[in-house]
Motif scaffolding. Structure first.
Motif, PDB file in Angstrom:
ATOM      1  N   ARG A  53      -2.308  -3.573   6.514  1.00  0.00           N
ATOM      2  CA  ARG A  53      -2.430  -4.340   5.273  1.00  0.00           C
ATOM      3  C   ARG A  53      -1.161  -5.152   5.045  1.00  0.00           C
ATOM      4  O   ARG A  53      -0.095  -4.809   5.544  1.00  0.00           O
ATOM      5  CB  ARG A  53      -2.688  -3.400   4.098  1.00  0.00           C
ATOM      6  N   ARG A  70      -0.139   3.924   5.064  1.00  0.00           N
ATOM      7  CA  ARG A  70      -0.602   5.046   4.244  1.00  0.00           C
ATOM      8  C   ARG A  70      -1.002   6.245   5.100  1.00  0.00           C
ATOM      9  O   ARG A  70      -0.862   7.385   4.693  1.00  0.00           O
ATOM     10  CB  ARG A  70      -1.799   4.644   3.370  1.00  0.00           C
ATOM     11  N   ASP A  83       0.785  -1.241   0.000  1.00  0.00           N
ATOM     12  CA  ASP A  83       0.000   0.000   0.000  1.00  0.00           C
ATOM     13  C   ASP A  83       0.815   1.289   0.000  1.00  0.00           C
ATOM     14  O   ASP A  83       0.220   2.380   0.078  1.00  0.00           O
ATOM     15  CB  ASP A  83      -0.984  -0.007   1.182  1.00  0.00           C
ATOM     16  N   CYS A 136       3.933  -1.873   5.616  1.00  0.00           N
ATOM     17  CA  CYS A 136       2.844  -1.124   4.986  1.00  0.00           C
ATOM     18  C   CYS A 136       2.449   0.074   5.841  1.00  0.00           C
ATOM     19  O   CYS A 136       2.524   0.018   7.071  1.00  0.00           O
ATOM     20  CB  CYS A 136       1.611  -2.019   4.802  1.00  0.00           C
ATOM     21  N   ILE A 165      -6.087  -5.143   1.375  1.00  0.00           N
ATOM     22  CA  ILE A 165      -5.894  -4.073   0.392  1.00  0.00           C
ATOM     23  C   ILE A 165      -7.099  -3.972  -0.538  1.00  0.00           C
ATOM     24  O   ILE A 165      -7.366  -2.919  -1.124  1.00  0.00           O
ATOM     25  CB  ILE A 165      -4.591  -4.297  -0.401  1.00  0.00           C
TER      26      ILE A 165
END
Length: 268
Positions: free
Chosen positions: A148, A140, A71, A138, A99
């Motif tokens: 994820r 974000r 991600d 991972c 994901i």
């Protein structure tokens, strides 16, 4: 990284692969077109793209399968995914655990299969597809670290095996994959974003460590990636390729090294 601005690979219809920069590749296997980790422009204001795309993303209307390794924004880019989904009506997505919902928020109707490490997807067409380990992570947002799953992919037919290493530091998983999947024809491995090594080596391979990974995988051809497109670390953009080619001259590379220009096709 030099770019050959052409759509020759798309129009040829022949099996092979084409590098689009960073970790974005096109593969054609048994006539089916795959795309990995599409990032077509700058994912953020802080991440400028330094190599051109060889053709417009609008040319990807014949895309069959999309592989998303993890991600991070230089591998999972919303704007690039939207441009793919606008033209590729029948594309199916294969990715890691948790994901899929992120991707379906972009296009709810898209068909997504998730997998954990060492699991096999359902794909058909005489093709096998596996999600395999990587030494990475991972994130974000502020609160979703390692929520994820991250990983790598292996595509196999009776005639051909391609390993897409995605983002990974060096580790024992390369040897394990090489033992589980003998006769890897092409290994696509990252050689950039490795300095300072004390910090980056847990997540990315230097040219030297990528060569060690290629040897562990026992691949016939090593194709480097993940360099020259984005400035993600302290090494100069030209250094990874230069070091790799120096090692080739010194004959420290087993198998065949194939350094591609962006847009260059390698037919199988």
């Amino acid at each position: 990284v030099d770019t050959i601005e052409t759509d020759a690979f798309l129009t040829s219809g022949k099996d092979g692969l084409c590098w689009l920069g960073h970790a974005t590749f096109l593969f054609r296997v048994k006539g089916k077109l795959f795309l990995t980790d599409p990032v077509f422009s700058s994912p953020s204001l802080l991440m400028k793209r330094f190599s051109n795309l060889p053709f417009s993303p609008g040319r990807l209307d014949d895309l069959d399968y999309l592989l998303i390794s993890h991600d991070h924004r230089d591998h999972l880019d919303e704007r690039s995914l939207k441009s793919v989904f606008r033209v590729a009506d029948r594309v199916e997505v294969f990715t890691g655990l948790r994901i899929g919902s992120f991707i379906q928020n972009i296009k709810p109707s898209v068909k997504v299969q998730e997998a954990g490490w060492f699991q096999q997807y359902t794909i058909g067409d005489g093709i096998e597809l596996f999600y395999l380990p990587a030494r990475h992570w991972c994130k974000r947002g502020l609160t979703d670290t390692n929520y994820r799953l991250w990983g790598s992919f292996l595509i196999r037919t009776p005639e051909l095996t391609i390993y897409f290493g995605a983002d990974s530091g060096y580790g024992g998983h390369f040897k394990e994959i090489g033992e589980l999947f003998p006769n890897i024809d092409f290994a696509l491995l990252g050689i950039g974003a490795y300095k300072p090594e004390w910090f980056m080596e847990a997540s990315h391979t230097s040219p030297k460590k990528a060569l060690m990974a290629a040897e562990d995988l026992k691949c016939n051809h090593f194709i480097p990636m993940h360099y020259g497109t984005f400035d993600l670390s302290d090494e100069p953009a030209s250094e990874p390729k230069r070091l790799l080619e120096t090692m080739e001259k010194e004959k420290t590379i087993n198998g065949t090294l194939k350094v591609l220009h962006v847009g260059e096709e390698f037919l199988i």
